[in-house]
Design a protein around this motif. Structure first.
Motif, short mmCIF file in Angstrom:
data_model
loop_
_atom_site.label_atom_id
_atom_site.label_comp_id
_atom_site.label_asym_id
_atom_site.label_seq_id
_atom_site.Cartn_x
_atom_site.Cartn_y
_atom_site.Cartn_z
N LEU A 1 -15.23 -0.89 0.75
CA LEU A 1 -14.37 0.22 0.34
C LEU A 1 -12.91 -0.16 0.53
CD1 LEU A 1 -16.25 3.26 1.89
CD2 LEU A 1 -16.27 2.49 -0.47
N VAL A 2 -12.10 0.19 -0.44
CA VAL A 2 -10.67 -0.07 -0.38
C VAL A 2 -9.95 1.27 -0.49
CG1 VAL A 2 -8.74 -1.22 -1.50
CG2 VAL A 2 -10.98 -2.32 -1.44
N ASP A 3 -9.01 1.49 0.39
CA ASP A 3 -8.25 2.74 0.38
C ASP A 3 -7.29 2.71 -0.81
OD1 ASP A 3 -7.06 5.10 0.95
OD2 ASP A 3 -6.26 4.50 2.90
N PRO A 4 -7.42 3.63 -1.75
CA PRO A 4 -6.57 3.61 -2.95
C PRO A 4 -5.10 3.88 -2.64
CG PRO A 4 -7.90 5.60 -2.93
CD PRO A 4 -8.39 4.73 -1.80
N ILE A 5 -4.81 4.50 -1.52
CA ILE A 5 -3.41 4.82 -1.21
C ILE A 5 -2.60 3.55 -0.96
CG2 ILE A 5 -3.59 5.11 1.30
CD1 ILE A 5 -1.81 7.60 0.94
N GLU A 6 -3.23 2.52 -0.42
CA GLU A 6 -2.51 1.27 -0.14
C GLU A 6 -2.03 0.61 -1.43
OE1 GLU A 6 -1.51 0.34 2.82
OE2 GLU A 6 -2.55 2.06 3.67
N SER A 7 -2.90 0.53 -2.43
CA SER A 7 -2.50 -0.09 -3.69
C SER A 7 -1.47 0.77 -4.42
CB SER A 7 -3.72 -0.35 -4.58
OG SER A 7 -4.36 0.87 -4.89
N MET A 8 -1.61 2.09 -4.31
CA MET A 8 -0.63 2.97 -4.95
C MET A 8 0.73 2.88 -4.27
SD MET A 8 -2.68 6.32 -6.06
CE MET A 8 -4.15 6.16 -7.03
N ARG A 9 0.73 2.72 -2.96
CA ARG A 9 2.00 2.56 -2.25
C ARG A 9 2.72 1.30 -2.72
NH1 ARG A 9 0.26 4.23 3.89
NH2 ARG A 9 0.58 6.47 3.64
N LYS B 1 0.13 10.55 -8.05
CA LYS B 1 -0.90 9.69 -8.62
C LYS B 1 -2.20 9.65 -7.83
CE LYS B 1 2.65 6.65 -10.45
NZ LYS B 1 3.24 5.34 -10.44
N LEU B 2 -2.13 9.91 -6.54
CA LEU B 2 -3.27 9.68 -5.66
C LEU B 2 -4.48 10.56 -5.99
CD1 LEU B 2 -4.46 8.29 -3.19
CD2 LEU B 2 -3.50 10.12 -1.81
N PHE B 3 -4.27 11.83 -6.19
CA PHE B 3 -5.40 12.74 -6.31
C PHE B 3 -6.10 12.67 -7.66
CE2 PHE B 3 -2.94 14.37 -2.78
CZ PHE B 3 -3.93 14.37 -1.82
N HIS B 4 -5.52 11.93 -8.59
CA HIS B 4 -6.21 11.71 -9.86
C HIS B 4 -7.33 10.69 -9.71
CE1 HIS B 4 -3.43 14.13 -12.15
NE2 HIS B 4 -2.42 13.50 -11.59
N SER B 5 -7.22 9.83 -8.68
CA SER B 5 -8.23 8.80 -8.47
C SER B 5 -9.26 9.18 -7.41
CB SER B 5 -7.56 7.48 -8.08
OG SER B 5 -6.96 7.61 -6.81
N VAL B 6 -9.06 10.26 -6.71
CA VAL B 6 -10.02 10.68 -5.67
C VAL B 6 -11.20 11.36 -6.35
CG1 VAL B 6 -10.34 12.16 -3.66
CG2 VAL B 6 -8.17 10.99 -4.00
N LYS B 7 -12.37 10.99 -5.91
CA LYS B 7 -13.59 11.53 -6.51
C LYS B 7 -14.16 12.61 -5.63
CE LYS B 7 -14.71 7.29 -8.82
NZ LYS B 7 -15.60 6.19 -8.98
#
Length: 90
Positions: A25-33, A84-90
Protein backbone atom coordinates in the motif's frame (compact mmCIF):
# COMPACT_ATOMS: atom_id res chain seq x y z
CA UNK A 1 -4.47 -22.97 24.25
CA UNK A 2 -1.85 -22.53 21.52
CA UNK A 3 -3.83 -19.64 20.01
CA UNK A 4 -3.90 -17.87 23.38
CA UNK A 5 -0.14 -18.29 23.75
CA UNK A 6 0.40 -16.74 20.32
CA UNK A 7 -1.86 -13.85 21.27
CA UNK A 8 0.14 -13.25 24.43
CA UNK A 9 3.49 -13.47 22.62
CA UNK A 10 2.66 -11.60 19.41
CA UNK A 11 -0.51 -9.70 20.11
CA UNK A 12 -2.18 -11.14 17.00
CA UNK A 13 -2.24 -14.47 15.20
CA UNK A 14 0.26 -14.78 12.37
CA UNK A 15 -1.09 -13.91 8.95
CA UNK A 16 1.70 -13.43 6.40
CA UNK A 17 -0.63 -12.54 3.52
CA UNK A 18 -2.08 -9.57 5.39
CA UNK A 19 1.41 -8.24 6.21
CA UNK A 20 2.47 -8.48 2.55
CA UNK A 21 -0.61 -6.55 1.42
CA UNK A 22 0.11 -3.77 3.89
CA UNK A 23 3.64 -3.36 2.55
CA UNK A 24 2.34 -2.83 -1.00
CA UNK A 25 0.00 0.00 0.00
CA UNK A 26 1.19 3.48 -0.88
CA UNK A 27 -0.22 6.57 0.77
CA UNK A 28 -1.60 8.74 -2.07
CA UNK A 29 -1.02 11.94 -0.10
CA UNK A 30 2.76 11.59 -0.42
CA UNK A 31 2.71 11.49 -4.22
CA UNK A 32 0.18 14.34 -4.34
CA UNK A 33 2.35 16.45 -2.05
CA UNK A 34 5.29 15.96 -4.39
CA UNK A 35 3.21 16.95 -7.41
CA UNK A 36 1.78 19.98 -5.64
CA UNK A 37 5.24 21.12 -4.56
CA UNK A 38 6.02 21.50 -8.26
CA UNK A 39 3.01 23.80 -8.83
CA UNK A 40 3.78 27.46 -9.54
CA UNK A 41 2.48 28.90 -6.28
CA UNK A 42 4.20 26.24 -4.17
CA UNK A 43 7.48 26.76 -6.02
CA UNK A 44 7.28 30.48 -5.22
CA UNK A 45 6.63 29.90 -1.50
CA UNK A 46 9.39 27.26 -1.35
CA UNK A 47 11.84 29.75 -2.88
CA UNK A 48 10.90 32.29 -0.22
CA UNK A 49 11.44 29.66 2.47
CA UNK A 50 14.85 28.69 1.06
CA UNK A 51 15.90 32.36 0.84
CA UNK A 52 14.93 32.84 4.47
CA UNK A 53 16.81 29.70 5.54
CA UNK A 54 19.91 30.91 3.69
CA UNK A 55 19.64 34.36 5.23
CA UNK A 56 19.15 33.03 8.77
CA UNK A 57 21.85 30.40 8.33
CA UNK A 58 24.41 32.99 7.22
CA UNK A 59 24.09 34.97 10.46
CA UNK A 60 25.77 33.89 13.65
CA UNK A 61 23.14 35.36 15.98
CA UNK A 62 19.70 36.43 14.92
CA UNK A 63 16.23 36.48 16.41
CA UNK A 64 14.72 35.82 12.97
CA UNK A 65 13.34 32.42 12.12
CA UNK A 66 11.51 31.17 9.05
CA UNK A 67 8.27 30.11 10.71
CA UNK A 68 6.07 32.38 8.62
CA UNK A 69 7.67 31.23 5.36
CA UNK A 70 7.36 27.58 6.41
CA UNK A 71 3.69 27.97 7.26
CA UNK A 72 3.06 29.78 3.96
CA UNK A 73 4.68 26.93 2.03
CA UNK A 74 2.82 24.20 3.95
CA UNK A 75 -0.47 26.06 3.55
CA UNK A 76 0.00 26.41 -0.22
CA UNK A 77 0.96 22.74 -0.60
CA UNK A 78 -1.87 21.46 1.59
CA UNK A 79 -4.39 23.70 -0.18
CA UNK A 80 -3.36 22.12 -3.49
CA UNK A 81 -3.50 18.60 -2.04
CA UNK A 82 -6.91 19.14 -0.47
CA UNK A 83 -8.53 19.72 -3.84
CA UNK A 84 -7.09 16.52 -5.31
CA UNK A 85 -6.82 14.01 -2.49
CA UNK A 86 -10.42 13.01 -1.92
CA UNK A 87 -11.04 12.25 -5.58
CA UNK A 88 -8.64 9.30 -5.28
CA UNK A 89 -9.89 7.95 -1.94
CA UNK A 90 -12.09 4.91 -2.30
Amino acid sequence: MVFEEKMIMNGEPEDEEEEEEEEDLVDPIESMRQKCEEAEHCVHTRELLEECETRVGSRSSTMEDCTEELFDFLHARDHCVAHKLFHSVK
